[in-house]
Design an enzyme around this catalytic site. Structure first.
Site, PDB file in Angstrom:
ATOM      1  CG  ASP A  27       9.595  23.599  13.575  1.00  0.00           C
ATOM      2  OD1 ASP A  27      10.259  22.604  13.831  1.00  0.00           O
ATOM      3  OD2 ASP A  27       8.691  23.621  12.702  1.00  0.00           O
ATOM      4  CD  GLU A 270       9.238  18.277  20.512  1.00  0.00           C
ATOM      5  OE1 GLU A 270       9.493  17.564  19.529  1.00  0.00           O
ATOM      6  OE2 GLU A 270      10.091  18.560  21.363  1.00  0.00           O
TER       7      GLU A 270
HETATM    8  O1  TRH Z   1       1.927  23.252  15.299  1.00  0.00           O
HETATM    9  P1  TRH Z   1       2.320  21.865  15.598  1.00  0.00           P
HETATM   10  O2  TRH Z   1       1.575  20.848  14.885  1.00  0.00           O
HETATM   11  O3  TRH Z   1       3.826  21.705  15.293  1.00  0.00           O
HETATM   12  C1  TRH Z   1       4.431  20.457  15.012  1.00  0.00           C
HETATM   13  C2  TRH Z   1       5.868  20.636  15.188  1.00  0.00           C
HETATM   14  O4  TRH Z   1       6.353  21.560  14.248  1.00  0.00           O
HETATM   15  C3  TRH Z   1       6.541  19.334  15.016  1.00  0.00           C
HETATM   16  O5  TRH Z   1       7.882  19.508  15.230  1.00  0.00           O
HETATM   17  C4  TRH Z   1       6.313  18.850  13.642  1.00  0.00           C
HETATM   18  O6  TRH Z   1       6.866  17.579  13.534  1.00  0.00           O
HETATM   19  C5  TRH Z   1       4.843  18.799  13.419  1.00  0.00           C
HETATM   20  O7  TRH Z   1       4.214  20.032  13.729  1.00  0.00           O
HETATM   21  C6  TRH Z   1       4.558  18.517  12.034  1.00  0.00           C
HETATM   22  O8  TRH Z   1       2.083  21.527  17.150  1.00  0.00           O
HETATM   23  P2  TRH Z   1       2.821  21.884  18.523  1.00  0.00           P
HETATM   24  O9  TRH Z   1       4.203  21.317  18.608  1.00  0.00           O
HETATM   25  O10 TRH Z   1       1.919  21.500  19.573  1.00  0.00           O
HETATM   26  O11 TRH Z   1       2.989  23.444  18.490  1.00  0.00           O
HETATM   27  C7  TRH Z   1       1.946  24.335  18.548  1.00  0.00           C
HETATM   28  C8  TRH Z   1       2.419  25.588  19.236  1.00  0.00           C
HETATM   29  O12 TRH Z   1       1.505  26.627  18.959  1.00  0.00           O
HETATM   30  C9  TRH Z   1       2.471  25.436  20.741  1.00  0.00           C
HETATM   31  O13 TRH Z   1       3.592  26.117  21.261  1.00  0.00           O
HETATM   32  C10 TRH Z   1       1.202  26.111  21.210  1.00  0.00           C
HETATM   33  C11 TRH Z   1       1.061  27.194  20.188  1.00  0.00           C
HETATM   34  N1  TRH Z   1      -0.287  27.737  19.976  1.00  0.00           N
HETATM   35  C12 TRH Z   1      -0.503  29.064  20.304  1.00  0.00           C
HETATM   36  O14 TRH Z   1       0.418  29.758  20.778  1.00  0.00           O
HETATM   37  N2  TRH Z   1      -1.743  29.601  20.087  1.00  0.00           N
HETATM   38  C13 TRH Z   1      -2.776  28.876  19.562  1.00  0.00           C
HETATM   39  O15 TRH Z   1      -3.885  29.426  19.388  1.00  0.00           O
HETATM   40  C14 TRH Z   1      -2.533  27.505  19.254  1.00  0.00           C
HETATM   41  C15 TRH Z   1      -3.640  26.654  18.704  1.00  0.00           C
HETATM   42  C16 TRH Z   1      -1.270  26.961  19.468  1.00  0.00           C
END
Ligand code: TRH
Length: 366
Positions: A27, A270
């Site tokens: 999010d 996503e």
């Molecule tokens: O963290 P997520 O699993 O989030 C999702 C979303 O909230 C989704 O809407 C929900 O349905 C689901 O969880 C349960 O994965 P996502 O969307 O890939 O987001 C991760 C974010 O974190 C992305 O912007 C990349 C960032 N990130 C970093 O900035 N640094 C890091 O070290 C890592 C591993 C990720």
């Protein structure tokens, strides 16, 4: 590739984005990326209200204050309201979060009413195009619309900013957050980044990879060493050809960069899912498992699009990988998949050459 953007002469507006962090980082990840894109690519003024600033700040920690973005606690949206309030031009409710009641009351008495957009989850399912941009009539009389990201034309598109440049790193451009991990990489090893949900058969997957003779450095995202129980219980049985490297939590821009530097990426929600596609590499999307199995429908809808026109080897390797089949069954078939991933990257950039989601939001509003 040249990208058509909303021209500078188009409206410069004030945006309030509301981000409620339900779980994980996605999010915050999507809201931060959107805020950054609106401010830096389209010169918009953005206030980002978030109910979990520590999480948001983790992701945004590399971006020294961008002048046109204010990151504010949730309560700030109503606690300092003047009456009549100066409403923004656009309000975004990310992922159907509910606006604070007092903020909404303020909008009702504001002389100028904003447009409210409910920014939905990304899906490749065909129904998305039918629901995108539809009105959501409100008893309050405020104007509200659904805005659906998507892969097909007539959807809100993808959040593509910043478009990553590909190419191998020189030692100078390794982000500071990754420099100590990077020094452990072996020059002749392939690289896999791992960011998945608990419940993935990661231990077995890594052990099976160890039986392929591949020499691979595995870059485990923050918390994933614990996920595979490294150091706890039965030790992982890996040959020296497989090296595990545990990463710290890195800023979002650095994570984007990391994906471009790996040969294969395991991603999950996503935002990382879209970034893996923009990195132009084969990837495994560990889609968030839902009780009603809606994730299986979503995954199939994506694969139907992604694998259109792909050769047999790519189809086999990709379908197997996405189903978490063990690497020995498909690892050797990746060369065709690599070419396909790069073609797919160009395709989504072309489909979003109008600037993608942020630009489509702007055009919709204006
Ligand atoms: O963290 P997520 O699993 O989030 C999702 C979303 O909230 C989704 O809407 C929900 O349905 C689901 O969880 C349960 O994965 P996502 O969307 O890939 O987001 C991760 C974010 O974190 C992305 O912007 C990349 C960032 N990130 C970093 O900035 N640094 C890091 O070290 C890592 C591993 C990720």
């Amino acid at each position: 590739m040249s990208c058509f953007r909303v021209s500078k002469s188009e409206l410069l507006m004030r945006w309030d984005i509301f981000c409620q962090i339900v779980d994980n980082y996605g999010d915050a990840g999507v809201c931060w990326r959107l805020a950054r894109s609106l401010a830096t690519q389209h010169q918009q003024q953005v206030r980002l209200f978030c109910d979990d600033l520590p999480t948001l700040n983790l992701l945004a920690s590399d971006s020294h204050r961008i002048a046109d973005i204010e990151i504010l606690p949730w309560e700030a949206s109503f606690s300092n309201a003047r009456h009549p309030i100066e409403a923004p031009d656009v309000v975004i409710e990310a992922f159907a979060c509910h606006l604070p009641e007092r903020y909404q009351t303020g909008l009702l008495i504001a002389p100028q009413k904003p447009l409210i957009l409910n920014l939905e989850y990304l899906s490749a399912e065909p129904w998305v195009a039918e629901c995108h941009a539809k009105a959501s009539p409100q008893p309050t009389g405020l104007s509200k619309y659904f805005f659906f990201p998507g892969f097909q034309p007539n959807t809100g598109g993808l959040l593509i900013d910043p478009i990553p440049s590909l190419g191998t790193e020189s030692q100078d451009c390794v982000p500071a957050s990754l420099s100590s991990s990077w020094s452990q990489l072996r020059p002749d090893a392939e690289r896999i980044s791992v960011f998945c949900y608990p419940g993935a058969p990661l231990r077995e997957w890594l052990e099976d990879l160890g039986n392929t003779n591949a020499k691979v450095d595995i870059l485990l995202s923050f918390g994933h060493a614990e996920l595979i129980g490294n150091g706890v219980g039965r030790p992982l049985s890996l040959p020296p050809s497989i090296q595990l490297i545990a990463l710290p939590f890195i800023p979002q821009g650095d994570y984007d960069w990391l994906l471009t530097q790996c040969d294969f990426n395991i991603v999950r929600g996503e935002d990382s899912f879209v970034r893996a596609q923009l990195a132009g590499k084969p990837f495994l999307w560990h889609i968030y498992p839902q009780d009603d199995l809606a994730h299986e429908v979503k995954l199939k809808a994506f694969l139907d699009l992604y694998l259109q026109g792909a050769d047999r080897a790519t189809q086999d390797a990709c379908q197997s990988a996405m189903a978490w089949k063990m690497p020995r069954a498909w690892w050797q078939k990746r060369s065709e998949w690599r070419a396909h991933a790069s073609v797919w990257r160009e395709k989504i950039l072309l489909d979003n050459q109008d600037g993608g989601l942020a630009a489509r939001l702007l055009r919709f509003v204006s």
